[in-house]
Design a protein around this motif. Structure first.
Motif, PDB file in Angstrom:
ATOM      1  N   MET A   1      35.634  23.509  18.127  1.00  0.00           N
ATOM      2  CA  MET A   1      36.817  23.353  17.291  1.00  0.00           C
ATOM      3  C   MET A   1      37.493  22.032  17.671  1.00  0.00           C
ATOM      4  SD  MET A   1      40.004  26.047  16.770  1.00  0.00           S
ATOM      5  CE  MET A   1      38.968  27.419  16.391  1.00  0.00           C
ATOM      6  N   THR A   2      37.873  21.244  16.667  1.00  0.00           N
ATOM      7  CA  THR A   2      38.522  19.959  16.917  1.00  0.00           C
ATOM      8  C   THR A   2      39.961  20.182  17.384  1.00  0.00           C
ATOM      9  OG1 THR A   2      39.435  19.716  14.692  1.00  0.00           O
ATOM     10  CG2 THR A   2      37.166  18.912  15.048  1.00  0.00           C
ATOM     11  N   PRO A   3      40.562  19.156  18.014  1.00  0.00           N
ATOM     12  CA  PRO A   3      41.977  19.295  18.402  1.00  0.00           C
ATOM     13  C   PRO A   3      42.880  19.600  17.207  1.00  0.00           C
ATOM     14  CG  PRO A   3      40.987  17.448  19.555  1.00  0.00           C
ATOM     15  CD  PRO A   3      39.964  17.928  18.554  1.00  0.00           C
ATOM     16  N   ARG A   4      42.591  19.007  16.039  1.00  0.00           N
ATOM     17  CA  ARG A   4      43.389  19.273  14.842  1.00  0.00           C
ATOM     18  C   ARG A   4      43.260  20.740  14.435  1.00  0.00           C
ATOM     19  NH1 ARG A   4      43.746  19.209   9.125  1.00  0.00           N
ATOM     20  NH2 ARG A   4      45.532  18.009   8.392  1.00  0.00           N
ATOM     21  N   GLU A   5      42.041  21.261  14.435  1.00  0.00           N
ATOM     22  CA  GLU A   5      41.822  22.667  14.076  1.00  0.00           C
ATOM     23  C   GLU A   5      42.509  23.601  15.067  1.00  0.00           C
ATOM     24  OE1 GLU A   5      37.451  22.266  11.895  1.00  0.00           O
ATOM     25  OE2 GLU A   5      37.558  22.510  14.074  1.00  0.00           O
ATOM     26  N   GLU A   7      45.204  22.880  16.778  1.00  0.00           N
ATOM     27  CA  GLU A   7      46.642  22.769  16.524  1.00  0.00           C
ATOM     28  C   GLU A   7      47.039  23.546  15.275  1.00  0.00           C
ATOM     29  OE1 GLU A   7      50.617  21.501  17.329  1.00  0.00           O
ATOM     30  OE2 GLU A   7      48.839  21.898  18.529  1.00  0.00           O
ATOM     31  N   ILE A   8      46.207  23.486  14.244  1.00  0.00           N
ATOM     32  CA  ILE A   8      46.470  24.258  13.019  1.00  0.00           C
ATOM     33  C   ILE A   8      46.483  25.751  13.338  1.00  0.00           C
ATOM     34  CG2 ILE A   8      45.471  24.984  10.805  1.00  0.00           C
ATOM     35  CD1 ILE A   8      44.611  22.016  10.442  1.00  0.00           C
ATOM     36  N   GLN A   9      45.527  26.217  14.102  1.00  0.00           N
ATOM     37  CA  GLN A   9      45.473  27.635  14.465  1.00  0.00           C
ATOM     38  C   GLN A   9      46.707  28.035  15.259  1.00  0.00           C
ATOM     39  OE1 GLN A   9      41.993  28.808  16.688  1.00  0.00           O
ATOM     40  NE2 GLN A   9      42.550  30.959  16.631  1.00  0.00           N
ATOM     41  N   ARG A  10      47.097  27.214  16.225  1.00  0.00           N
ATOM     42  CA  ARG A  10      48.275  27.513  17.048  1.00  0.00           C
ATOM     43  C   ARG A  10      49.529  27.588  16.191  1.00  0.00           C
ATOM     44  NH1 ARG A  10      52.537  25.319  19.635  1.00  0.00           N
ATOM     45  NH2 ARG A  10      52.285  23.256  18.712  1.00  0.00           N
ATOM     46  N   ARG A  11      49.723  26.578  15.352  1.00  0.00           N
ATOM     47  CA  ARG A  11      50.927  26.538  14.518  1.00  0.00           C
ATOM     48  C   ARG A  11      50.940  27.651  13.468  1.00  0.00           C
ATOM     49  NH1 ARG A  11      53.262  20.625  13.533  1.00  0.00           N
ATOM     50  NH2 ARG A  11      52.758  19.657  15.520  1.00  0.00           N
ATOM     51  N   PHE A  54      55.816  25.827  10.561  1.00  0.00           N
ATOM     52  CA  PHE A  54      54.516  25.233  10.848  1.00  0.00           C
ATOM     53  C   PHE A  54      54.649  23.754  11.209  1.00  0.00           C
ATOM     54  CE2 PHE A  54      50.676  22.949   9.875  1.00  0.00           C
ATOM     55  CZ  PHE A  54      49.676  23.757  10.395  1.00  0.00           C
ATOM     56  N   CYS A  55      55.384  22.982  10.407  1.00  0.00           N
ATOM     57  CA  CYS A  55      55.392  21.528  10.611  1.00  0.00           C
ATOM     58  C   CYS A  55      56.724  20.944  11.073  1.00  0.00           C
ATOM     59  CB  CYS A  55      54.914  20.812   9.359  1.00  0.00           C
ATOM     60  SG  CYS A  55      55.989  20.984   7.925  1.00  0.00           S
ATOM     61  N   ARG A  56      57.816  21.692  10.951  1.00  0.00           N
ATOM     62  CA  ARG A  56      59.147  21.222  11.367  1.00  0.00           C
ATOM     63  C   ARG A  56      59.511  19.889  10.724  1.00  0.00           C
ATOM     64  NH1 ARG A  56      61.662  25.729  13.423  1.00  0.00           N
ATOM     65  NH2 ARG A  56      60.149  26.846  14.686  1.00  0.00           N
ATOM     66  N   LEU A  57      59.181  19.769   9.435  1.00  0.00           N
ATOM     67  CA  LEU A  57      59.485  18.571   8.653  1.00  0.00           C
ATOM     68  C   LEU A  57      60.195  18.987   7.365  1.00  0.00           C
ATOM     69  CD1 LEU A  57      56.004  16.825   8.955  1.00  0.00           C
ATOM     70  CD2 LEU A  57      58.137  16.045  10.029  1.00  0.00           C
ATOM     71  N   LEU A 132      50.932  16.972   9.978  1.00  0.00           N
ATOM     72  CA  LEU A 132      50.558  16.980  11.392  1.00  0.00           C
ATOM     73  C   LEU A 132      50.444  15.547  11.905  1.00  0.00           C
ATOM     74  CD1 LEU A 132      47.797  19.753  11.494  1.00  0.00           C
ATOM     75  CD2 LEU A 132      50.096  19.875  12.459  1.00  0.00           C
ATOM     76  N   PRO A 133      51.586  14.881  12.090  1.00  0.00           N
ATOM     77  CA  PRO A 133      51.523  13.502  12.585  1.00  0.00           C
ATOM     78  C   PRO A 133      50.755  13.471  13.907  1.00  0.00           C
ATOM     79  CG  PRO A 133      53.783  14.118  12.045  1.00  0.00           C
ATOM     80  CD  PRO A 133      52.947  15.354  11.958  1.00  0.00           C
ATOM     81  N   GLY A 134      49.882  12.476  14.045  1.00  0.00           N
ATOM     82  CA  GLY A 134      49.107  12.350  15.263  1.00  0.00           C
ATOM     83  C   GLY A 134      47.796  13.094  15.252  1.00  0.00           C
ATOM     84  N   PHE A 135      47.547  13.881  14.205  1.00  0.00           N
ATOM     85  CA  PHE A 135      46.276  14.607  14.064  1.00  0.00           C
ATOM     86  C   PHE A 135      45.630  14.191  12.749  1.00  0.00           C
ATOM     87  CE2 PHE A 135      48.646  17.275  16.951  1.00  0.00           C
ATOM     88  CZ  PHE A 135      47.692  17.662  17.877  1.00  0.00           C
ATOM     89  N   ALA A 136      44.814  13.166  12.798  1.00  0.00           N
ATOM     90  CA  ALA A 136      44.166  12.658  11.583  1.00  0.00           C
ATOM     91  C   ALA A 136      43.276  13.725  10.967  1.00  0.00           C
ATOM     92  CB  ALA A 136      43.328  11.424  11.893  1.00  0.00           C
ATOM     93  N   GLN A 137      43.236  13.727   9.638  1.00  0.00           N
ATOM     94  CA  GLN A 137      42.423  14.730   8.929  1.00  0.00           C
ATOM     95  C   GLN A 137      40.988  14.306   8.913  1.00  0.00           C
ATOM     96  OE1 GLN A 137      43.745  15.664   4.990  1.00  0.00           O
ATOM     97  NE2 GLN A 137      42.536  17.498   4.909  1.00  0.00           N
TER      98      GLN A 137
END
Length: 137
Positions: A1-5, A7-11, A54-57, A132-137
């Motif tokens: 699992m990538t770091p982005r994936e 982070e998505i799961q955690r959030r 999820f994103c706090r934006l 998800l700033p900092g987590f490129a798609q």
């Protein structure tokens, strides 16, 4: 699992939102059931909270997929709205909302309404920004 994936799961897990409401006569229509517009407003609210968690934006609702009204919700019922992020794009999120109905006098509940709400994260100039700033798609 990538770091982005990851982070998505955690959030996603942290952003599940539940709101419980009682259906009072002031929220019902001439059939003595929950007015559809009230149900939609409650669903938009819970989906917005889940997306924000999820994103706090800053976010705006941009669309809904079809909303399925499967079961009428009578006055005097309890409803629980559950919002979950189900899809994450670059600047957008999709949140599924399920509305369950239960009687005040007996156990059990039934899925009454469900739908998907789409949001876009925006900056101060109302332009889309990554969810998800900092987590490129």
């Amino acid at each position: 699992m990538t770091p982005r994936e990851q982070e998505i799961q955690r959030r996603t897990e942290l952003s599940v939102t539940r709101i419980t409401k009682a259906v009072f006569p002031s929220t019902t229509n001439h059939h003595n059931t929950l007015f559809g517009g009230t149900a939609l407003a409650w669903m938009d609210e819970v989906s917005f909270i889940a997306a924000t968690r999820f994103c706090r934006l800053p976010l705006v609702t941009v669309s809904t997929d079809p909303i399925n009204f499967n079961h009428p919700i009578a006055a005097g019922s309890i409803v629980e709205l559950v919002g979950r992020v189900v899809k994450v794009g670059n600047t957008s999120l999709k949140v599924e909302v399920q509305v369950y109905v239960e009687s005040m006098s007996s156990d059990g509940r039934e899925l009454a309404i469900q739908g998907l709400f789409s949001f876009v994260a925006i900056d101060d100039d109302k332009r889309p920004v990554p969810v998800l700033p900092g987590f490129a798609q």
